[in-house]
Scaffold this motif. Structure first.
Motif, PDB file in Angstrom:
ATOM      1  N   ILE A  50       0.836  -1.201   0.000  1.00  0.00           N
ATOM      2  CA  ILE A  50       0.000   0.000   0.000  1.00  0.00           C
ATOM      3  C   ILE A  50       0.875   1.257   0.000  1.00  0.00           C
ATOM      4  CG2 ILE A  50      -1.647   1.327   1.372  1.00  0.00           C
ATOM      5  CD1 ILE A  50      -2.842  -1.326   2.294  1.00  0.00           C
ATOM      6  N   ALA A  51       1.944   1.240   0.812  1.00  0.00           N
ATOM      7  CA  ALA A  51       2.830   2.409   0.876  1.00  0.00           C
ATOM      8  C   ALA A  51       3.498   2.659  -0.474  1.00  0.00           C
ATOM      9  CB  ALA A  51       3.881   2.202   1.961  1.00  0.00           C
ATOM     10  N   GLY A  53       2.377   1.673  -3.379  1.00  0.00           N
ATOM     11  CA  GLY A  53       1.338   2.101  -4.307  1.00  0.00           C
ATOM     12  C   GLY A  53       1.008   3.582  -4.159  1.00  0.00           C
ATOM     13  N   LEU A  54       0.870   4.043  -2.912  1.00  0.00           N
ATOM     14  CA  LEU A  54       0.596   5.468  -2.683  1.00  0.00           C
ATOM     15  C   LEU A  54       1.755   6.335  -3.166  1.00  0.00           C
ATOM     16  CD1 LEU A  54      -1.032   5.310   0.876  1.00  0.00           C
ATOM     17  CD2 LEU A  54      -2.182   5.711  -1.313  1.00  0.00           C
ATOM     18  N   TRP A  55       2.964   5.857  -2.933  1.00  0.00           N
ATOM     19  CA  TRP A  55       4.142   6.573  -3.412  1.00  0.00           C
ATOM     20  C   TRP A  55       4.097   6.737  -4.929  1.00  0.00           C
ATOM     21  CZ3 TRP A  55       9.758   4.274  -2.575  1.00  0.00           C
ATOM     22  CH2 TRP A  55      10.694   5.150  -3.141  1.00  0.00           C
ATOM     23  N   GLN A  56       3.771   5.658  -5.621  1.00  0.00           N
ATOM     24  CA  GLN A  56       3.719   5.716  -7.078  1.00  0.00           C
ATOM     25  C   GLN A  56       2.588   6.626  -7.560  1.00  0.00           C
ATOM     26  OE1 GLN A  56       5.958   4.059  -9.412  1.00  0.00           O
ATOM     27  NE2 GLN A  56       4.940   5.724 -10.496  1.00  0.00           N
ATOM     28  N   VAL A  57       1.468   6.599  -6.868  1.00  0.00           N
ATOM     29  CA  VAL A  57       0.348   7.469  -7.250  1.00  0.00           C
ATOM     30  C   VAL A  57       0.748   8.935  -7.114  1.00  0.00           C
ATOM     31  CG1 VAL A  57      -1.967   8.206  -6.562  1.00  0.00           C
ATOM     32  CG2 VAL A  57      -1.454   5.774  -6.748  1.00  0.00           C
ATOM     33  N   VAL A  58       1.464   9.267  -6.023  1.00  0.00           N
ATOM     34  CA  VAL A  58       1.919  10.650  -5.832  1.00  0.00           C
ATOM     35  C   VAL A  58       2.875  11.046  -6.956  1.00  0.00           C
ATOM     36  CG1 VAL A  58       3.222  12.191  -4.325  1.00  0.00           C
ATOM     37  CG2 VAL A  58       1.563  10.607  -3.340  1.00  0.00           C
ATOM     38  N   SER A  61       0.941  11.737 -10.058  1.00  0.00           N
ATOM     39  CA  SER A  61       0.129  12.946  -9.993  1.00  0.00           C
ATOM     40  C   SER A  61       0.891  14.182 -10.456  1.00  0.00           C
ATOM     41  CB  SER A  61      -0.371  13.166  -8.566  1.00  0.00           C
ATOM     42  OG  SER A  61       0.710  13.499  -7.693  1.00  0.00           O
ATOM     43  N   TRP A  63       2.925  15.949  -8.634  1.00  0.00           N
ATOM     44  CA  TRP A  63       3.027  16.931  -7.555  1.00  0.00           C
ATOM     45  C   TRP A  63       4.431  17.537  -7.489  1.00  0.00           C
ATOM     46  CZ3 TRP A  63       5.224  15.933  -2.354  1.00  0.00           C
ATOM     47  CH2 TRP A  63       5.047  17.016  -1.487  1.00  0.00           C
TER      48      TRP A  63
END
Length: 294
Positions: A50-51, A53-58, A61, A63
């Motif tokens: 999950i961590a 995955g969230l890193w990759q999503v950021v 994005s 940002w």
């Protein structure tokens, strides 16, 4: 009257048989070691996934630009490259050597101070609150004094590591001794335990869970103090993980910086697992560990 006695005896035998059946049923439900290992591992793997995955999503994005916040694949490639060379391992060896030396000395100081304060009412009144104050003081605040006393040297880092860890260990010892049941102490004295023998055979084993908790917290403080020291005291010729963090920041090398941070995190997880194993062993010996659930 005899029939009542026989009836009561039969009821007792039935109750005992029922308890035996429950115990046997509990044993039958015990899972294998592999299943227990998987049950304790998959939540960690899921959290890691999950961590990442969230890193990759950021990263996706947009940002931050890729040179400032690279993705997991880029950092993994950099970590593999660092692992194939000597620089990472030399820095890790230097940092672990400093951590071990500072922590062992902190344990010795913390245990001695903790036992002395727990045993003496005068010392408790004099420096008991001071130990807590030292524990709550940020380790970074000690570095100006450390550099003033020892300049940019190994001694400055050692000084701050000990001041960061020893108060936590001492407080763990004091708390553990305070929560030893007085009845247990009186029983030990009635059996002939006096002085050091009372602490060795009665108080220390009873306070061991709290002492281990204090040792674990002391390691966390010493590791955090060490990382802060290595970030500040970078003039030493030896490389270290903290120095590599500083160098990667100065060179704006984000993959190298994040790869080094991952190594620091892994070291913390390994040490935490070791303390967790020690805690489970103590609880198992005390009979407060659910064997079927572990």
């Amino acid at each position: 009257m005899a029939s009542d006695t026989l009836t009561g005896s039969a009821r007792t035998d039935a109750e005992i048989s029922g308890l035996d059946a429950l115990e046997i049923a509990g044993r039958d439900k015990e899972v294998s070691r592999g299943a227990r290992l998987w049950a304790s591992t998959w939540p960690k793997l899921a959290a890691l996934a999950i961590a990442i995955g969230l890193w990759q999503v950021v990263v996706w994005s947009g940002w931050k630009p890729p040179y400032s916040l690279p993705g997991p694949v880029t950092v993994a490639e950099e970590l593999a490259r660092q692992a194939s060379g000597r620089q990472l391992w030399d820095g890790l060896a230097t940092t672990l050597q400093r951590a071990a030396l500072g922590y062992v000395f902190s344990v010795a100081v913390g245990l001695l101070v903790g036992l002395a304060v727990a045993r003496s009412k005068v010392l408790r009144a004099a420096i008991g609150s001071m130990i807590t104050a030292l524990q709550t003081m940020p380790s970074i605040a000690w570095f100006p004094l450390a550099i003033l006393l020892f300049e940019l040297s190994e001694k400055a880092i050692f000084f701050v590591v000990v001041l960061g860890a020893a108060p936590s260990i001492a407080n763990g010892v004091i708390s553990g001794v305070d929560y030893v049941p007085p009845l247990l102490v009186r029983a030990g004295r009635n059996l002939g335990a006096r002085g050091l023998n009372l602490y060795r055979y009665v108080i220390a084993p009873a306070a061991l869970p709290a002492i281990v908790a204090g040792l674990k917290q002391g390691w966390a403080f010493s590791w955090r103090s060490l990382m802060a020291g290595e970030l500040l005291v970078v003039g030493i010729s030896q490389t270290s993980l903290g120095a590599q963090l500083t160098y990667s920041r100065e060179l704006s090398d984000a993959p190298w910086l994040l790869a080094t941070m991952i190594v620091i995190l892994v070291v913390g997880l390994v040490v935490d697992a070791a303390f967790g194993a020690a805690d489970r062993a103590i609880r198992r010996r005390w009979g407060v560990l659910d064997q079927a659930g572990q």
